[in-house]
Design a protein around this motif. Structure first.
Motif, mmCIF file in Angstrom:
data_model
loop_
_atom_site.group_PDB
_atom_site.id
_atom_site.type_symbol
_atom_site.label_atom_id
_atom_site.label_comp_id
_atom_site.label_asym_id
_atom_site.label_seq_id
_atom_site.Cartn_x
_atom_site.Cartn_y
_atom_site.Cartn_z
ATOM 1 N N GLY A 144 0.796 -1.217 0.000
ATOM 2 C CA GLY A 144 0.000 0.000 0.000
ATOM 3 C C GLY A 144 0.828 1.265 0.000
ATOM 4 N N ASN A 145 2.150 1.132 0.129
ATOM 5 C CA ASN A 145 3.088 2.262 0.116
ATOM 6 C C ASN A 145 2.748 3.270 1.214
ATOM 7 N N THR A 146 2.427 2.759 2.401
ATOM 8 C CA THR A 146 2.101 3.629 3.534
ATOM 9 C C THR A 146 3.208 3.638 4.589
ATOM 10 N N GLY A 147 4.349 3.012 4.299
ATOM 11 C CA GLY A 147 5.422 2.878 5.277
ATOM 12 C C GLY A 147 6.028 4.210 5.673
ATOM 13 N N GLY A 166 8.977 -9.066 9.013
ATOM 14 C CA GLY A 166 9.931 -8.040 9.386
ATOM 15 C C GLY A 166 11.128 -7.941 8.464
ATOM 16 N N SER A 167 11.155 -8.712 7.363
ATOM 17 C CA SER A 167 12.320 -8.710 6.464
ATOM 18 C C SER A 167 12.268 -7.597 5.427
ATOM 19 N N GLU A 168 11.171 -6.872 5.338
ATOM 20 C CA GLU A 168 11.032 -5.706 4.472
ATOM 21 C C GLU A 168 11.344 -6.000 3.003
ATOM 22 N N SER A 192 -3.585 3.704 9.068
ATOM 23 C CA SER A 192 -3.617 3.561 7.609
ATOM 24 C C SER A 192 -4.351 2.303 7.161
ATOM 25 N N GLU A 193 -5.198 1.722 8.010
ATOM 26 C CA GLU A 193 -5.755 0.406 7.707
ATOM 27 C C GLU A 193 -6.628 0.377 6.460
ATOM 28 N N GLY A 194 -7.103 1.522 6.000
ATOM 29 C CA GLY A 194 -7.892 1.532 4.768
ATOM 30 C C GLY A 194 -7.047 1.360 3.530
ATOM 31 N N THR A 195 -5.753 1.649 3.606
ATOM 32 C CA THR A 195 -4.885 1.580 2.429
ATOM 33 C C THR A 195 -3.695 0.634 2.578
ATOM 34 N N CYS A 196 -3.211 0.414 3.795
ATOM 35 C CA CYS A 196 -2.079 -0.507 3.950
ATOM 36 C C CYS A 196 -2.519 -1.921 3.615
ATOM 37 N N GLN A 197 -1.559 -2.744 3.197
ATOM 38 C CA GLN A 197 -1.861 -4.104 2.760
ATOM 39 C C GLN A 197 -1.207 -5.137 3.671
ATOM 40 N N ILE A 198 -1.787 -6.321 3.678
ATOM 41 C CA ILE A 198 -1.308 -7.385 4.569
ATOM 42 C C ILE A 198 0.154 -7.731 4.300
ATOM 43 N N GLY A 199 0.562 -7.769 3.039
ATOM 44 C CA GLY A 199 1.957 -8.081 2.741
ATOM 45 C C GLY A 199 2.912 -7.074 3.363
ATOM 46 N N GLY A 200 2.546 -5.797 3.288
ATOM 47 C CA GLY A 200 3.372 -4.767 3.914
ATOM 48 C C GLY A 200 3.348 -4.857 5.424
ATOM 49 N N ASN A 201 2.178 -5.194 5.990
ATOM 50 C CA ASN A 201 2.084 -5.383 7.441
ATOM 51 C C ASN A 201 3.017 -6.496 7.901
ATOM 52 N N ILE A 202 3.088 -7.564 7.100
ATOM 53 C CA ILE A 202 3.974 -8.679 7.435
ATOM 54 C C ILE A 202 5.437 -8.281 7.251
#
Length: 482
Positions: free
Chosen positions: A82-85, A210-212, A147-157
């Motif tokens: 989601g590019n919210t980092g 957490g491996s980004e 940012s839960e409306g735009t962040c994605q599960i892959g980025g959360n992981i």
């Protein structure tokens, strides 16, 4: 294939683009500057990069085929959700010889298993969509972010996201049961196992959490679900100091145990900043105080009167002088207003000036020392700045922010130098208290030097060895983390 005549690629580049187009189709291969623009800048606007193209696969097979093309051509890969980092971890470098692989089309809920209390999703699935899918079967997926409306599960992981419910449910690492990932050579690792017990050697999924994006691309996940809360109580409490917040947290945890879902703190400087910049919000408290606590209790048993019980506890603490004031939400709308104040922090800080923010964790018992040390250091060494604090005191994760007048730092290079000096100050306090320079936002691009300075050399060497095993060519998200 979308091409800009003024932006021509070398012949081998054209061949690679043609190969990508064969995988995802012309509509999902972006190669002009205009089409790629939003994928090449981070959420804060601090990092801007360049890329050969942006590829938007629709499924794991297309991700694998795209990665395999990159591996054969020696082209670097930048995974993007989601590019919210907050740390520039999904932004390509300036060289332009990389491919951004965006998972935004991979939004499927693959399976919901109520009896196993799990949900299996694509990595591009927005966090809010996972929360909604869980709610539809009477379950809860507890990760909650602004940012839960735009962040994605892959980025959360990939960043091991934390959020406001960590106190009860833990960070993303505690919510993931299985992972599917595309490795740097294009192979697919299917670790989508919804098992609570699987003692068969190394648990590889924890390397990816957490491996980004430096070891591979997470494309799917099995996530834990929990009972939907049926009873809740939300309170906003005014406090004389951050030490009082720590004492109140201990009292409430002793009385309510695992029902304590959220306990956030905010300095008055941050609280007033939010109210000034979000004029539609109103403080539910009569006056000001040095600190505030945002508290939420939840339980699956509807008959429990958590609100009355919390009111009684807060009343006793107030009589003893431990808090200045308190209000309990009497409706969902009032609770939502309280949480809007908490979740508006990032927006308020970005608008307020030139901000240098930190994602620090220290032992919970040492939070007051951390706050005092940073506040004193900023006041003494950076008189043009003002300090602000907000965070998750229950897990020791306090975000310290120094905000300078924007007009003093129109030169980005000068601001970068001062930001480095502020970082050094905050890190000095953090390390002296046995803390970490990153708690939930990750390392990304902005914290690499700080990681090198403060991470144990043995740990860094193990990290580099793991990176070499998974990605010997160094193509996965170069310049990030290590």
């Amino acid at each position: 294939m979308s091409q800009n005549p003024s932006h021509r690629h070398a012949p081998e580049g054209d061949l690679v683009l043609t190969a990508f187009e064969g995988v995802v189709g012309a509509a999902n291969l972006l190669a002009t500057v205009g089409d790629m623009a939003r994928y090449l800048v981070d959420a804060r606007g601090r990092y801007r990069g360049a890329a050969l193209c942006v590829v938007r696969p629709a499924n794991t097979a297309e991700v694998a085929a795209t990665v395999a093309i990159c591996a054969r051509a020696g082209i670097a890969i930048v995974p993007q959700g989601g590019n919210t980092g907050m740390c520039g971890g999904a932004t390509p470098g300036a060289q332009g010889r990389s491919v951004v692989i965006s998972l935004e089309r991979m939004r499927s809920i693959r399976e919901v298993d109520p009896a196993n209390s799990t949900i299996t999703v694509d990595a591009g699935c927005p966090l809010a969509a996972v929360q909604e899918a869980a709610s539809e079967i009477g379950k809860l997926f507890p990760l909650s972010l602004g940012s839960e409306g735009t962040c994605q599960i892959g980025g959360n992981i990939a960043t091991n996201a934390g959020g406001t419910a960590v106190l009860r449910y833990g960070p993303m690492r505690d919510l993931v049961m299985g992972i599917e990932a595309v490795l740097p050579d294009g192979r697919i690792w299917n670790g989508l196992r919804g098992l609570r017990k699987d003692n068969t050697g190394y648990d590889l999924k924890h390397l990816f959490i957490g491996s980004e994006g430096t070891l591979g691309i997470v494309t799917g996940a099995v996530l834990k679900l929990f009972s939907q809360p049926a009873a809740s109580a939300v309170a906003l409490v005014a406090l004389p100091d951050v030490g009082a917040a720590l004492a109140l947290l201990e009292r409430i945890r002793c009385e309510f145990g695992e029902r304590v879902t959220t306990f956030e703190v905010m300095s008055d400087s941050e609280y007033q900043l939010v109210l000034a910049l979000r004029t539609e919000l109103r403080s539910p408290l009569a006056g000001q105080a040095p600190w505030y606590a945002f508290i939420e209790l939840t339980d699956a048993i509807e008959a429990l009167d958590l609100r009355t019980a919390l009111a009684e506890t807060l009343g006793e603490v107030m009589e003893a002088g431990g808090i200045n004031d308190a209000t309990l939400a009497e409706s969902g709308a009032q609770a939502e207003n309280i949480w809007h104040i908490r979740h508006s922090v990032t927006e308020a800080n970005l608008k307020a000036g030139a901000a240098v923010s930190h994602d620090t964790s220290v032992p919970v018992s040492r939070v007051p020392e951390f706050v005092a040390g940073v506040e004193d250091g900023i006041r003494t060494r950076f008189p043009d700045a003002k300090s602000y604090f907000v965070g998750h005191i229950g897990d020791g994760n306090i975000h310290a922010i120094a905000i300078f007048p924007r007009e003093k730092f129109l030169d980005p290079q000068r601001f970068s130098e001062v930001a480095g000096e502020v970082n050094a100050l905050v890190d000095e306090v953090t390390v002296s208290l046995g803390g970490s320079v990153s708690a939930e936002h990750g390392i990304g691009r902005s914290n690499r030097a700080r990681l090198q300075r403060h991470k144990d050399p043995i740990e860094l060497e193990f990290m580099r060895q793991i990176k070499r095993v998974f990605d010997p060519a160094g193509l996965m998200n170069p310049g990030i983390l290590l």
